[in-house]
Motif scaffolding. Sequence first.
Motif, short mmCIF file in Angstrom:
data_model
loop_
_atom_site.label_atom_id
_atom_site.label_comp_id
_atom_site.label_asym_id
_atom_site.label_seq_id
_atom_site.Cartn_x
_atom_site.Cartn_y
_atom_site.Cartn_z
N LEU A 248 -72.41 51.87 -50.50
CA LEU A 248 -70.96 51.65 -50.57
C LEU A 248 -70.50 51.53 -52.01
O LEU A 248 -69.44 52.06 -52.37
CB LEU A 248 -70.56 50.41 -49.76
CG LEU A 248 -70.70 50.52 -48.25
CD1 LEU A 248 -70.47 49.17 -47.59
CD2 LEU A 248 -69.73 51.56 -47.71
N LEU A 249 -71.26 50.83 -52.84
CA LEU A 249 -70.89 50.72 -54.26
C LEU A 249 -70.91 52.08 -54.93
O LEU A 249 -70.03 52.39 -55.75
CB LEU A 249 -71.85 49.76 -54.98
CG LEU A 249 -71.58 48.27 -54.82
CD1 LEU A 249 -72.62 47.45 -55.57
CD2 LEU A 249 -70.19 47.90 -55.30
N ALA A 250 -71.89 52.90 -54.61
CA ALA A 250 -71.97 54.24 -55.19
C ALA A 250 -70.77 55.08 -54.78
O ALA A 250 -70.16 55.78 -55.61
CB ALA A 250 -73.28 54.92 -54.79
N ARG A 251 -70.38 54.99 -53.50
CA ARG A 251 -69.19 55.72 -53.03
C ARG A 251 -67.93 55.21 -53.71
O ARG A 251 -67.04 55.99 -54.04
CB ARG A 251 -69.07 55.60 -51.50
CG ARG A 251 -70.04 56.49 -50.79
CD ARG A 251 -69.73 56.75 -49.33
NE ARG A 251 -68.91 55.80 -48.63
CZ ARG A 251 -69.09 55.47 -47.35
NH1 ARG A 251 -70.07 55.99 -46.65
NH2 ARG A 251 -68.27 54.62 -46.77
N LYS A 252 -67.88 53.90 -53.90
CA LYS A 252 -66.72 53.31 -54.57
C LYS A 252 -66.60 53.84 -55.99
O LYS A 252 -65.50 54.18 -56.45
CB LYS A 252 -66.82 51.78 -54.59
CG LYS A 252 -65.64 51.10 -55.28
CD LYS A 252 -65.84 49.61 -55.33
CE LYS A 252 -64.70 48.90 -55.97
NZ LYS A 252 -64.53 49.09 -57.38
#
Length: 95
Positions: A7-11
């Motif tokens: 999720l952090l990478a997508r963010k």
Amino acid sequence: MATYKELLARKQELDAEIEEARRVEAEAALASVRETIAAFGFTPDDLFGTRRKSRSVPIAAPRFRHPETGETWGGRGPRPRWLKGKDPEQFRVGE
């Protein structure tokens, strides 16, 4: 379900896309504004208005002077410490 790291990478990817889209749209908007300004001959005053002149209160001429320090007071506002409890006439500046 996605993990926290995913999720952090997508963010981060979305943040980069958002910033790029903002930059592209801002450049287009600025070009449009410049084109409009040039077409109509707007001046900075037309765009932002004129500055108001400040209404400054005139500074009172010194009417009282401390003999040792040379501090002055025009007779307006609160009485200075060096004059408290004393007769101001003994510190009056000659006219």
